[in-house]
Each structure stands twice: as C-alpha cells, then as structure tokens.
Design a protein around this motif. Structure first.
Motif, PDB file in Angstrom:
ATOM      1  N   GLU A  78      26.378  18.425  31.979  1.00 49.95           N
ATOM      2  CA  GLU A  78      26.264  17.830  33.082  1.00 49.95           C
ATOM      3  C   GLU A  78      25.055  16.603  33.358  1.00 49.95           C
ATOM      4  O   GLU A  78      25.295  15.619  33.680  1.00 49.95           O
ATOM      5  N   GLU A  79      23.864  17.416  33.132  1.00 47.13           N
ATOM      6  CA  GLU A  79      22.844  16.727  33.189  1.00 47.13           C
ATOM      7  C   GLU A  79      22.841  15.521  32.207  1.00 47.13           C
ATOM      8  O   GLU A  79      22.396  14.276  32.625  1.00 47.13           O
ATOM      9  N   GLU A  80      23.111  15.543  31.115  1.00 46.64           N
ATOM     10  CA  GLU A  80      23.065  14.540  29.989  1.00 46.64           C
ATOM     11  C   GLU A  80      23.996  13.251  30.334  1.00 46.64           C
ATOM     12  O   GLU A  80      23.844  12.406  30.315  1.00 46.64           O
ATOM     13  N   LEU A  81      25.344  13.729  30.878  1.00 46.47           N
ATOM     14  CA  LEU A  81      26.324  12.792  31.249  1.00 46.47           C
ATOM     15  C   LEU A  81      25.970  12.135  32.603  1.00 46.47           C
ATOM     16  O   LEU A  81      26.199  10.907  32.774  1.00 46.47           O
TER      17      LEU A  81
ATOM     18  N   LEU B 109      24.091   8.902  37.580  1.00 47.11           N
ATOM     19  CA  LEU B 109      24.320   9.751  38.711  1.00 47.11           C
ATOM     20  C   LEU B 109      23.199  10.631  39.371  1.00 47.11           C
ATOM     21  O   LEU B 109      22.743  11.083  38.135  1.00 47.11           O
ATOM     22  N   PRO B 110      23.256  11.094  40.117  1.00 47.50           N
ATOM     23  CA  PRO B 110      22.193  11.981  40.782  1.00 47.50           C
ATOM     24  C   PRO B 110      22.621  13.295  40.126  1.00 47.50           C
ATOM     25  O   PRO B 110      23.698  13.776  40.007  1.00 47.50           O
ATOM     26  N   ASN B 111      21.731  14.319  39.876  1.00 50.16           N
ATOM     27  CA  ASN B 111      22.061  15.808  39.541  1.00 50.16           C
ATOM     28  C   ASN B 111      22.702  16.416  40.621  1.00 50.16           C
ATOM     29  O   ASN B 111      22.399  16.058  41.778  1.00 50.16           O
ATOM     30  N   VAL B 112      23.443  17.332  40.451  1.00 49.96           N
ATOM     31  CA  VAL B 112      24.128  18.132  41.294  1.00 49.96           C
ATOM     32  C   VAL B 112      23.256  18.939  42.020  1.00 49.96           C
ATOM     33  O   VAL B 112      22.369  19.694  41.594  1.00 49.96           O
ATOM     34  N   ASN B 113      23.307  18.782  43.450  1.00 48.46           N
ATOM     35  CA  ASN B 113      22.587  19.914  44.260  1.00 48.46           C
ATOM     36  C   ASN B 113      23.041  21.335  44.023  1.00 48.46           C
ATOM     37  O   ASN B 113      24.075  21.619  44.085  1.00 48.46           O
TER      38      ASN B 113
ATOM     39  N   SER C 235      27.371  20.266  47.198  1.00 47.94           N
ATOM     40  CA  SER C 235      27.259  20.148  45.894  1.00 47.94           C
ATOM     41  C   SER C 235      28.459  19.397  45.291  1.00 47.94           C
ATOM     42  O   SER C 235      29.402  18.999  45.978  1.00 47.94           O
ATOM     43  N   ASN C 236      28.568  19.500  43.956  1.00 45.22           N
ATOM     44  CA  ASN C 236      29.736  18.823  43.361  1.00 45.22           C
ATOM     45  C   ASN C 236      30.833  19.857  43.124  1.00 45.22           C
ATOM     46  O   ASN C 236      31.870  19.713  42.384  1.00 45.22           O
ATOM     47  N   TYR C 237      30.577  21.002  43.678  1.00 42.51           N
ATOM     48  CA  TYR C 237      31.701  22.455  43.315  1.00 42.51           C
ATOM     49  C   TYR C 237      31.911  22.822  44.830  1.00 42.51           C
ATOM     50  O   TYR C 237      31.295  22.745  45.911  1.00 42.51           O
ATOM     51  N   ASN C 238      33.121  23.338  44.790  1.00 42.55           N
ATOM     52  CA  ASN C 238      33.662  24.172  45.931  1.00 42.55           C
ATOM     53  C   ASN C 238      33.115  25.697  46.096  1.00 42.55           C
ATOM     54  O   ASN C 238      33.938  26.621  45.978  1.00 42.55           O
TER      55      ASN C 238
END
Length: 374
Positions: free
Chosen positions: A350-353, A359-363, A370-373
């Motif tokens: 995720e961080e590399e892509l 894109l900002p890193n996921v909170n 966040s980017n997840y439910n």
C-alpha cells in the motif's frame, strides 16, 4: 438473491392492417418481428444434464495410496524475469481491468494454451502483484496444457487429501505457489459456486505499525492434521502423513519485495513462543481481519472454461457452496515454492503504490475515516 432462470420463448407480431395494405403477403412476412419473452423465477436456474460427460476421465477419485513426505526442492520464481509493465502478456490482450484496488484482475484476448516463456514470466509477475488473475473461456487449455503451464513455474504438487482425476497419472492435478484452476462445468449464472480470494498483502497493510512490528517477530505453527482428520471422517484416504511446520507470521515475497501476512485459518493452530491466551487472541484477530474486511476480497463468478491463476503465498481462497443440484467440476495444478522467509527490508504494498501514485497514506489512528470499513 441473484437472478436465476432466464429462458426465451419466441412470439410473432404480424404486421398491422395499415401496413399490410401497402405490401404483398410475401413482403409482409419478411418484416415479421420476433420478440423475446423473458421468464424469470427467483432463485431457480436450469440444470445442465450430464448423461454423456466429456470430462469423465477427469472426474474426482480418492485412490488409497501412500506417498513419502515432501522434501525441500530448489525453487526459482520466474516472475522475477517478468516485465514490470507486463507488455509481453498484454501484447494480445483486448481488455484488462482490476476488480478492486487490492486484488483481482481480469484479462481478455489472451490464450493461456499458447503462451511464450516471456508471457509466462509476465503472468507470474502480474499474479505476484495482483494476487489472482482471471481469464475467460480458455478452450485451448486442456489438462495437458494446464499441467505444462503449471510445471513451467515449478515442481507440481500432489495434494494429500483432495480428489485426483480418475485417469491414472494425473495425481498432481488438483496448492503452495502459483496455482491454475479451470472450471470444466459448473452452475449457470446465478446458480452459486463462486470462489472468493483475500489479499494477505492488504491484510498486513491493515495492521497498525506497532502491530506489524510485533507480528514480524513471531512464527506460526501450520498443521495439516485438521485437513487429514476431515478427510478420514468422510471415509477418504490420507495419502501423505500430516505434519506440523513453523513459518514466519509475516513473509516477504521474492518477486515484489512486499510484506504480507502468512496466515491461513484452516492450518494455523498456534503462535509459537507466546502464552496460549495471547496466541488465541492473535489468531482470533487475524481470522477477523481476513474474513470481514471486504476491501481485501475479490469474488469470481465462474463460467465454463474460465481459468483463475493465483499465488497461494499471498492469497487465501475459499469456494462457496449452495449450488446444488448443479455439477461443479474443476481441475487445478499448483507448483512447489520456496520456504517462507521474512526480510526486514521488505516494503508495504500500500505504501509503495501510494507513493507511486501520489496518494496519501491511509489513516490508522481512528481519528478520521480510513480506507477500510473498520
């Protein structure tokens, strides 16, 4: 429930009287319009008969034989030689798309039965990146071509408990590294029998940094005993004695260099070197991560001759049931791979892509969405 039975019954609309006045009978008949009448009954699909089944020799069997324990074999991942843009594999593609950002890609226009070595290397690399890749209607990939494709990536695996074809000599047809599954026949659209995969790259990236660091120092015990006991309970043979192996809970992929969780709920029985209560809590937590995080999942609805090619090192998969009274028959080959290793220099997918795409890193601190439910 998804739409089930769809049948077509033609009906004829004869030309109207005004139109008939200006045309001969012959001309009018040429302009007869046929409409398709759609019938639908929720939850019902047409059952295909199999009185004369073309894949009779590949039907499942459970021979009562016994094999020696597996031994470690040298392994080189051909995905390392794949092009980073997959240009060889995609040279004949007519369409390619991802199912979601984390896992699952479908390619059209590529014939798996006639791949060059360069295309096979690209396929391995793409599978290492995306987890599972789907190909529709692969009629040229017969069982011999499927085994040859699997063998290109490594020594084919003989499974200790699952069914093997009736035809003798196909005991390596039925998963450890790159795996190729082809559906020979199955339920129609809406009839059930889908397969689901979960990305273990994404499961690792779900974890907080402190949890990632903690799990990177742990190893899990993987046991084949549950699978063997299940086979015996059904009266089926166990062709190789079950063993317990110890592997790092976080592993690094040799092609991508990305870290992933290495955890299968059907095999991991304990986390080594920590108290039982702590081990149980970690196992319960990881089970929940894998099974309930929809953003890490992909679901594939099969059609006849479709193929899924996936990497068992970074994916969990599960068939879905409830497809009776339909027949669902598929054949699978898989190759052995390297012993799992953890490299501290490995990276987060995720961080590399995100870095690549700006894109900002996921909170992950719970302060905002966040980017997840979660």
């Amino acid at each position: 429930m998804a739409p089930g039975l769809i049948e077509y019954r033609p009906s004829v609309d004869l030309p109207g009287s005004d139109k008939s006045l200006h045309h001969s009978t012959t001309q009018s008949l040429r302009h007869v319009e046929t409409k398709k009448h759609v019938e639908y009954q929720p939850g019902r699909t047409v059952v295909e008969p199999h009185d004369f089944y073309e894949h009779e020799s590949l039907r499942p069997s459970f021979p009562r034989v016994h094999w020696d324990p597996l031994t470690e074999v040298p392994y080189h991942d051909n995905g390392i030689h794949g092009d980073s843009r997959f240009s060889n594999l995609l040279s004949s593609a007519t369409d390619v798309f991802d199912y979601n950002p984390k896992i699952g890609t479908e390619i059209h226009g590529v014939n798996l039965g006639s791949l060059t070595d360069a295309q096979k290397n690209d396929l391995a690399r793409l599978t290492a990146v995306r987890g599972v890749v789907f190909f529709r209607n692969q009629t040229d990939l017969d069982i011999d071509a499927q085994r040859a494709l699997g063998a290109y990536f490594g020594k084919l695996h003989k499974h200790a408990t699952t069914a093997v074809p009736l035809q003798v000599g196909l005991e390596d047809v039925h998963p450890p590294s790159y795996t190729c599954l082809k559906l020979l026949t199955g339920p129609p659209r809406g009839g059930g029998g889908d397969t689901l995969w979960a990305s273990q790259y994404a499961a690792y990236d779900l974890l907080s940094a402190p949890m990632q660091k903690y799990l990177e120092g742990l190893s899990a015990l993987h046991s084949a005993k549950m699978q063997a006991d299940g086979s015996r309970a059904l009266g089926r043979p166990v062709r190789r004695d079950p063993i317990v192996t110890k592997h790092p809970l976080i592993r690094t992929h040799p092609v991508t260099g990305w870290k992933s969780l290495f955890f299968n709920p059907g095999f991991v029985t304990a986390i080594a070197g920590i108290p039982v209560a702590e081990s149980n809590a970690i196992i319960s937590y990881l089970n929940e991560i894998i099974s309930t995080t929809q953003e890490t999942h992909v679901r594939f609805q099969w059609q006849k001759n479709d193929v899924a090619f996936w990497d068992n090192r970074i994916c969990n998969h599960s068939a879905s049931y409830g497809f009776a009274p339909h027949r669902r028959h598929a054949v699978r080959v898989a190759c052995h791979a390297e012993r799992p290793v953890f490299d501290p220099a490995g990276k987060s997918q995720e961080e590399e892509l995100n870095s690549r795409d700006g894109l900002p890193n996921v909170n992950k601190d719970g302060a905002r969405q966040s980017n997840y439910n979660d």
